[in-house]
Design a protein around this motif. Structure first.
Motif, mmCIF file in Angstrom:
data_model
loop_
_atom_site.group_PDB
_atom_site.id
_atom_site.type_symbol
_atom_site.label_atom_id
_atom_site.label_comp_id
_atom_site.label_asym_id
_atom_site.label_seq_id
_atom_site.Cartn_x
_atom_site.Cartn_y
_atom_site.Cartn_z
ATOM 1 N N ASP A 168 74.777 -0.545 -11.845
ATOM 2 C CA ASP A 168 73.980 0.957 -12.247
ATOM 3 C C ASP A 168 74.430 1.515 -13.876
ATOM 4 O O ASP A 168 73.512 1.721 -14.525
ATOM 5 N N GLY A 169 75.683 1.143 -14.113
ATOM 6 C CA GLY A 169 76.309 1.620 -15.168
ATOM 7 C C GLY A 169 75.722 0.877 -16.524
ATOM 8 O O GLY A 169 75.815 1.370 -17.547
ATOM 9 N N PHE A 170 75.160 -0.167 -16.266
ATOM 10 C CA PHE A 170 74.388 -1.098 -17.320
ATOM 11 C C PHE A 170 72.862 -1.061 -17.187
ATOM 12 O O PHE A 170 72.124 -1.472 -18.082
ATOM 13 N N GLN A 171 72.145 -0.045 -16.493
ATOM 14 C CA GLN A 171 70.808 0.251 -16.510
ATOM 15 C C GLN A 171 70.555 1.088 -17.385
ATOM 16 O O GLN A 171 71.118 2.282 -17.484
ATOM 17 N N SER A 172 69.484 1.119 -18.291
ATOM 18 C CA SER A 172 69.272 1.944 -19.476
ATOM 19 C C SER A 172 68.613 3.236 -18.687
ATOM 20 O O SER A 172 68.668 4.289 -19.382
ATOM 21 N N ASN B 284 71.361 -7.836 -7.042
ATOM 22 C CA ASN B 284 71.039 -7.962 -8.139
ATOM 23 C C ASN B 284 69.586 -8.325 -8.305
ATOM 24 O O ASN B 284 68.821 -7.569 -9.095
ATOM 25 N N LYS B 285 69.186 -9.098 -7.497
ATOM 26 C CA LYS B 285 67.634 -9.516 -7.229
ATOM 27 C C LYS B 285 66.719 -8.455 -6.819
ATOM 28 O O LYS B 285 65.424 -7.921 -7.303
ATOM 29 N N ASP C 123 64.642 -6.875 -12.975
ATOM 30 C CA ASP C 123 63.495 -6.415 -13.813
ATOM 31 C C ASP C 123 63.648 -5.179 -14.760
ATOM 32 O O ASP C 123 63.078 -4.635 -15.054
ATOM 33 N N GLN C 124 65.093 -4.970 -14.747
ATOM 34 C CA GLN C 124 65.497 -3.681 -15.120
ATOM 35 C C GLN C 124 65.999 -4.168 -16.657
ATOM 36 O O GLN C 124 66.922 -5.226 -16.917
#
Length: 289
Positions: A118-122, A45-46, A51-52
């Motif tokens: 990944d599924g929660f990244q814009s 996650n880090k 920063d996403q």
């Protein structure tokens, strides 16, 4: 640190349903897995997502991106996670077939959180292609263990730094550890075939000499192929042929040595290599890593 006794080249363990696993070792594995799994999620996650921008869970088709190097990475990672899971369950005394089937799920279990993150990244999302690569990687080690009770075709990894990371350090990595993880231009994935395992025992072929075929790609700064080309970068696939060492051949009585060889066996050793790519044609590398 658990000292594994690798199974490659050893006789198959009898599959007895009456065999009782070592409860102490199972407890040690369970607690170690929990701590390691948590540390992996925090580190991941880090490194990737701190920063996403987050959004609601969604899927994203990235199968055309990065010349599928990310898919090769998922295959390699899931394979060796499942390989370790199988051998650790054997170490704990779990009957062989159960160790293969249950341990073989390790790669899928460990890789699935990546897809959830990944599924929660814009900017992207969960990838079905990645999930398939994870499954195939785990299935590849299970299939070899069921067929031969050993790994004869070993996925391996090598890396060298490239100039492309300087173009987009926020994406391809600004430090060496980040670049190893993110800069697909410097990664090469190999299938190292232990030729001697397929030959008769009396064969004079050196059992320590494997043949490796490799896959890599360069010229990738932007994940979208069209945008990458417009920005002036020539993305191209690279194919390699190289000799390799079957490190498991050198195992002995020392548990420390065997564990070291086991861990190093996921890495392709530097060696001469023949490369082909569509831009340069055939190229010979006296030493390639």
């Amino acid at each position: 640190m658990l000292l594994l006794q690798p199974m490659q080249g050893m006789a198959a363990i009898p599959d007895s349903t009456n065999a009782a696993p070592d409860k102490g070792r199972l407890l040690l594995l369970g607690s170690g897995f929990t701590v390691g799994y948590t540390a992996m999620l925090v580190s991941l996650n880090k490194a990737w997502y701190s920063d996403q921008e987050r959004t609601s869970f969604h899927f994203f088709n990235d199968n055309r991106q990065w010349k599928q190097m990310d898919k090769a990475g998922h295959f390699w990672g899931a394979f060796h996670q499942s390989r370790a899971g199988i051998d650790l369950l054997r170490w704990a005394g779990v009957p062989d077939k159960k160790a293969i089937w249950y341990g073989g799920l390790t790669g899928i279990i460990l890789q699935t959180p990546i897809e959830i993150f990944d599924g929660f990244q814009s900017d992207y999302g969960a990838s079905v292609g990645d999930a398939i690569a994870n499954t195939v990687g785990s299935a590849a080690v299970v299939a070899q263990e069921l067929a031969w009770r050993e790994v004869r075709i070993m996925p391996k990894f090598s890396f060298q730094t490239t100039r492309y990371a300087e173009e987009r350090p926020n994406v391809l990595g600004s430090t060496l550890p980040e670049q190893v993880l993110k800069d697909y231009n410097g990664q090469t994935y190999w299938l190292s075939v232990n030729v001697g395992s397929f030959l008769k025992e009396e064969s004079r072929y050196p059992k320590w000499l494997s043949i490796a075929v490799g896959y890599g790609a360069q010229g990738m700064v932007y994940n979208d192929p069209e945008l990458n080309k417009v920005r002036g970068f020539n993305a191209r696939r690279q194919f390699y042929l190289s000799p390799d060492l079957n490190l498991m051949h050198f195992k002995g009585r020392s548990k420390v040595l065997n564990t070291t060889l086991y861990m190093l066996s996921i890495i392709k050793i530097p060696a001469p290599a023949l490369e082909y790519n569509r831009t340069d044609g055939l190229r010979f590398h006296p030493v390639y890593f």
